[in-house]
Design a protein around this motif. Sequence first.
Motif, short mmCIF file in Angstrom:
data_model
loop_
_atom_site.label_atom_id
_atom_site.label_comp_id
_atom_site.label_asym_id
_atom_site.label_seq_id
_atom_site.Cartn_x
_atom_site.Cartn_y
_atom_site.Cartn_z
N ARG A 47 -0.20 7.31 3.32
CA ARG A 47 -1.22 8.20 3.89
C ARG A 47 -2.10 8.79 2.79
O ARG A 47 -3.32 8.91 2.95
CB ARG A 47 -0.56 9.31 4.70
N ASP A 48 -1.49 9.15 1.66
CA ASP A 48 -2.27 9.70 0.56
C ASP A 48 -3.24 8.67 0.00
O ASP A 48 -4.40 8.99 -0.28
CB ASP A 48 -1.33 10.18 -0.55
N ARG A 49 -2.79 7.43 -0.15
CA ARG A 49 -3.67 6.39 -0.70
C ARG A 49 -4.84 6.14 0.25
O ARG A 49 -6.00 6.03 -0.20
CB ARG A 49 -2.87 5.11 -0.94
N LEU A 60 0.81 -1.22 0.00
CA LEU A 60 0.00 0.00 0.00
C LEU A 60 0.85 1.27 0.00
O LEU A 60 0.31 2.37 -0.01
CB LEU A 60 -0.93 0.01 1.21
N GLY A 61 2.16 1.09 0.01
CA GLY A 61 3.06 2.24 0.05
C GLY A 61 3.61 2.46 1.44
O GLY A 61 3.28 1.76 2.40
N ARG A 62 4.45 3.47 1.54
CA ARG A 62 5.05 3.87 2.82
C ARG A 62 4.97 5.39 2.93
O ARG A 62 4.85 6.09 1.93
CB ARG A 62 6.51 3.42 2.90
N GLY A 63 5.05 5.86 4.16
CA GLY A 63 5.12 7.30 4.37
C GLY A 63 3.97 8.05 3.74
O GLY A 63 2.79 7.67 3.84
N ALA A 64 4.31 9.14 3.04
CA ALA A 64 3.29 10.00 2.43
C ALA A 64 2.47 9.25 1.40
O ALA A 64 1.27 9.51 1.23
CB ALA A 64 3.95 11.23 1.81
N GLU A 65 3.10 8.33 0.66
CA GLU A 65 2.35 7.56 -0.34
C GLU A 65 1.24 6.76 0.31
O GLU A 65 0.09 6.70 -0.19
CB GLU A 65 3.29 6.63 -1.10
#
Length: 305
Positions: free
Chosen positions: A57-59, A50-55
């Motif tokens: 949180r944005d998703r 699902l991503g990490r960090g800002a990616e």
Amino acid sequence: MNGAVAGAPVSFGVFELTPEGAQTVSPDAMAEALQESGYRGIDLGPAGFLGRGAELRDRLARFELELAGGWVQLPFTDDEAFEASLGELDEALRIFGDAADAGPSLLPLPTLADAGSTARSAAPGRGAAVDPLAASVADRLYRNVERAAGIVRAAGFEPTFHHHAGTFVESPQEIDAFLAHSDVGLTFDVGHLVLAGGDPLDAARRWGSRINHLHLKDVDRTRVAEILAAGGGMAEVWAGGAFVAFGQGDVDLSAVMDLMVQTGFDGWVVVEQDVLNGPDVAIGRFLQERTADQRVNREALRAWL
């Protein structure tokens, strides 16, 4: 009930055992399917999916989802291997921290699980017979779970432990022993309990006060019996259609949910319909089928959540 419903990547064929080279549903397509079906959260899936960090949180923000939890499998019965695996726990906790920075209404629960053994994974439900757990090894498992739990709590999260077919905490008796030796809450997985020969209603009554995370599955018991009778292990169970949409299997999910309400459960209810897609799957059709199932599953829980 004050809990919340989450979907899971494993319901879309995305987890640690997804075959190499197989096409997979993208994180955005999965998140969109869950959002449109009325889910409030999503489980982590493989670290980084699902991503990490800002990616990340944005998703989550774009699809109005919160992170419900995530699988962290560790070799608790082997001290040396456990020590070597702690970096994986740290990595998962960093991702949980990334999600928590968004200030969710419910914090995700790092979901600890035993790695089991090859023999147990090949014989789900028969672990005590094919690979018995010596008392000294069980003590090692409990000790290492407590250490992992301490690391999770130091990071600001509450751990939960997932009993799982094919591991060293599989049967009702092994779960009883674990709960007697640990203060960590239990992820109650209805489907895996059925694979291990347990009764979900009896389990909900016995362990209700210890359950802090709920994984809901419906199970086709006839299909499970066929797979196990043919010598299949966990991979064959996942690939063989043993877990079905709610109402198509043999688990009395309404009775389970009523019992969880009686216990005052107020955490994440994660819908899991584990599937293992092959390398030749038509991914567009697969996404449509999985999305249709998850709509059925979400609607089945409307009476409670």
